[in-house]
Design an enzyme around this catalytic site. Structure first.
Site, PDB file in Angstrom:
ATOM      1  N   ASN A 141      43.656  70.294  62.961  1.00 12.71           N
ATOM      2  CA  ASN A 141      44.019  68.903  62.657  1.00 12.71           C
ATOM      3  C   ASN A 141      45.144  68.517  63.619  1.00 12.71           C
ATOM      4  OD1 ASN A 141      44.866  66.489  61.608  1.00 12.71           O
ATOM      5  ND2 ASN A 141      45.731  67.350  59.723  1.00 12.71           N
ATOM      6  N   TRP A 142      44.771  67.789  64.654  1.00  8.22           N
ATOM      7  CA  TRP A 142      45.771  67.453  65.680  1.00  8.22           C
ATOM      8  C   TRP A 142      46.698  66.311  65.266  1.00  8.22           C
ATOM      9  CZ3 TRP A 142      42.433  67.503  70.821  1.00  8.22           C
ATOM     10  CH2 TRP A 142      42.133  68.829  71.133  1.00  8.22           C
ATOM     11  N   LYS A 143      46.383  65.689  64.146  1.00  5.33           N
ATOM     12  CA  LYS A 143      47.198  64.539  63.695  1.00  5.33           C
ATOM     13  C   LYS A 143      47.301  63.519  64.835  1.00  5.33           C
ATOM     14  CE  LYS A 143      49.260  67.668  60.442  1.00  5.33           C
ATOM     15  NZ  LYS A 143      50.345  68.051  59.568  1.00  5.33           N
TER      16      LYS A 143
ATOM     17  N   HIS B 225      44.020  63.967  53.260  1.00  8.79           N
ATOM     18  CA  HIS B 225      45.126  64.811  53.733  1.00  8.79           C
ATOM     19  C   HIS B 225      46.418  64.314  53.067  1.00  8.79           C
ATOM     20  CE1 HIS B 225      48.229  66.429  56.321  1.00  8.79           C
ATOM     21  NE2 HIS B 225      47.366  67.375  56.646  1.00  8.79           N
TER      22      HIS B 225
ATOM     23  N   GLU C 270      49.228  63.672  54.124  1.00  4.61           N
ATOM     24  CA  GLU C 270      49.908  62.568  54.820  1.00  4.61           C
ATOM     25  C   GLU C 270      49.214  61.233  54.535  1.00  4.61           C
ATOM     26  OE1 GLU C 270      49.837  64.495  58.643  1.00  4.61           O
ATOM     27  OE2 GLU C 270      51.215  65.987  57.832  1.00  4.61           O
TER      28      GLU C 270
ATOM     29  N   GLU D  36      46.046  72.690  50.445  1.00  2.00           N
ATOM     30  CA  GLU D  36      47.258  72.590  51.261  1.00  2.00           C
ATOM     31  C   GLU D  36      48.445  72.227  50.378  1.00  2.00           C
ATOM     32  OE1 GLU D  36      46.227  71.759  55.639  1.00  2.00           O
ATOM     33  OE2 GLU D  36      46.269  69.836  54.632  1.00  2.00           O
TER      34      GLU D  36
ATOM     35  N   GLY E 109      53.722  71.713  57.683  1.00  2.00           N
ATOM     36  CA  GLY E 109      54.658  71.363  58.747  1.00  2.00           C
ATOM     37  C   GLY E 109      56.083  71.798  58.483  1.00  2.00           C
TER      38      GLY E 109
ATOM     39  N   SER F 222      51.326  75.587  57.481  1.00  2.00           N
ATOM     40  CA  SER F 222      52.090  76.521  58.314  1.00  2.00           C
ATOM     41  C   SER F 222      51.336  77.809  58.641  1.00  2.00           C
ATOM     42  CB  SER F 222      53.443  76.835  57.665  1.00  2.00           C
ATOM     43  OG  SER F 222      54.201  75.648  57.543  1.00  2.00           O
TER      44      SER F 222
ATOM     45  N   GLY G  44      47.524  72.657  61.458  1.00  2.00           N
ATOM     46  CA  GLY G  44      48.153  71.518  62.131  1.00  2.00           C
ATOM     47  C   GLY G  44      48.849  71.977  63.404  1.00  2.00           C
ATOM     48  N   GLY G  45      50.165  72.151  63.321  1.00  2.00           N
ATOM     49  CA  GLY G  45      50.995  72.452  64.494  1.00  2.00           C
ATOM     50  C   GLY G  45      50.449  73.551  65.399  1.00  2.00           C
TER      51      GLY G  45
HETATM   52  P1  PGA Z   1      50.652  72.639  59.584  1.00  2.00           P
HETATM   53  O1  PGA Z   1      49.737  71.420  59.063  1.00  2.00           O
HETATM   54  O2  PGA Z   1      49.718  73.747  59.973  1.00  2.00           O
HETATM   55  O3  PGA Z   1      51.420  72.073  60.749  1.00  2.00           O
HETATM   56  O4  PGA Z   1      51.535  73.028  58.436  1.00  2.00           O
HETATM   57  C1  PGA Z   1      48.611  71.649  58.278  1.00  2.00           C
HETATM   58  C2  PGA Z   1      47.949  70.343  57.966  1.00  2.00           C
HETATM   59  O5  PGA Z   1      48.652  69.320  57.856  1.00  2.00           O
HETATM   60  O6  PGA Z   1      46.712  70.262  57.831  1.00  2.00           O
END
Ligand code: PGA
Length: 263
Positions: A9-11, A110, A112, A184, A190, A227, A248-249
């Site tokens: 997930n590159w956001k 998600h 967010e 999640e 994050g 994470s 994500g990251g």
């Molecule tokens: P993260 O994000 O790996 O940076 O914690 C996961 C996500 O938001 O899907």
């Protein structure tokens, strides 16, 4: 066979050029892994969800790199679509168009989206129904906040999100096969703070039970997200009912994403 699903997930990160570079370097790393991980590759599926404006570039890049990826299944998805295919919905993205451009999966709900854009379970339910009607696979994200966990509400929050998100959808064999649930915990996204093995094991086995009670088959895949890094991936992937990760990251760099998938 239920392939493990490793999703990026590159956001809101990466330009079209960076997207192209990622696919080139990803396919060359995978080529180098062919001998060592050939068996594992056949049981693995990779999903990349770039920002919507980079989707076209991602699709072209994947097509031009596909010969290097041989027995590794790599698919594309979007991070969000609206619950209608078209109309007066300024600023939204269409699932029908995403599908026509090659998307196979769509992230739904998600944390967010839930927090920053106030998406609630009833809207997410409409999105999942719509995706089901056009045979796109939903990655339905659920998870508790730290406050909810501290108050002992984790299971009830997860159950409510599952029941309301999947409300009115027939638990057919096909839908179960297409459905992905991403667990999640909000406090782990994050933050660098990963849920521990026991917390992940408990949540995944609970989600598995709830899905079973609702009549879904064990073909539903349940991902962990929050994470995930090369350093913790090996331990987490061995937990029962962990069928992959939503990353994500650590999915932004080829090296770390590749090490999360194959370690
Ligand atoms: P993260 O994000 O790996 O940076 O914690 C996961 C996500 O938001 O899907």
């Amino acid at each position: 066979m239920k392939k493990k699903l490793f999703a990026a997930n590159w956001k809101l990160h990466k330009t079209p050029q960076e997207t192209k570079n990622f696919f080139q370097s990803f396919s060359s790393v995978m080529k180098g892994y062919q001998n060592q991980f050939s068996n594992q590759m056949a049981e693995t599926e990779v999903l990349i969800c770039p920002p919507a404006l980079c989707f076209g570039t991602a699709s072209e890049s994947l097509a031009s790199e596909s010969s290097a990826l041989t027995n590794l299944e790599v698919n594309l998805g979007l991070q969000n679509v609206y619950c209608e295919p078209k109309g007066a919905f300024t600023g939204e993205n269409s699932g029908d168009v995403a599908k026509a451009m090659g998307a196979k999966y769509i992230l739904v709900g998600h944390s967010e989206r839930r927090t920053l854009f106030h998406e609630a379970n009833d809207l997410l339910n409409k999105k999942i129904k719509y995706l089901n009607s056009i045979h796109l696979k939903p990655v339905y994200c659920i998870g508790e906040t730290l406050e909810q966990r501290d108050q002992g509400q984790t299971n009830s929050v997860l159950k409510k999100q599952i029941i309301e998100g999947l409300n009115g959808i027939a638990a057919t064999a096909d839908f179960s096969k297409n459905l992905v649930i991403a667990y999640e915990p909000v406090w782990a996204i994050g933050t660098g703070r990963v849920a521990n093995v026991q917390q992940v094991a408990e949540a995944h086995s609970y989600i598995y039970q709830v899905l079973k009670e609702l009549g879904f088959s064990d073909q539903v895949r349940i991902q962990y997200g929050g994470s995930v890094k090369p350093e913790n991936a090996k331990e987490l992937i061995q937990i029962p009912h962990v069928d992959g990760f939503l990353v994500g990251g650590a999915s932004l760099e080829v090296e770390s994403f590749a090490k999360i998938i194959f370690n």
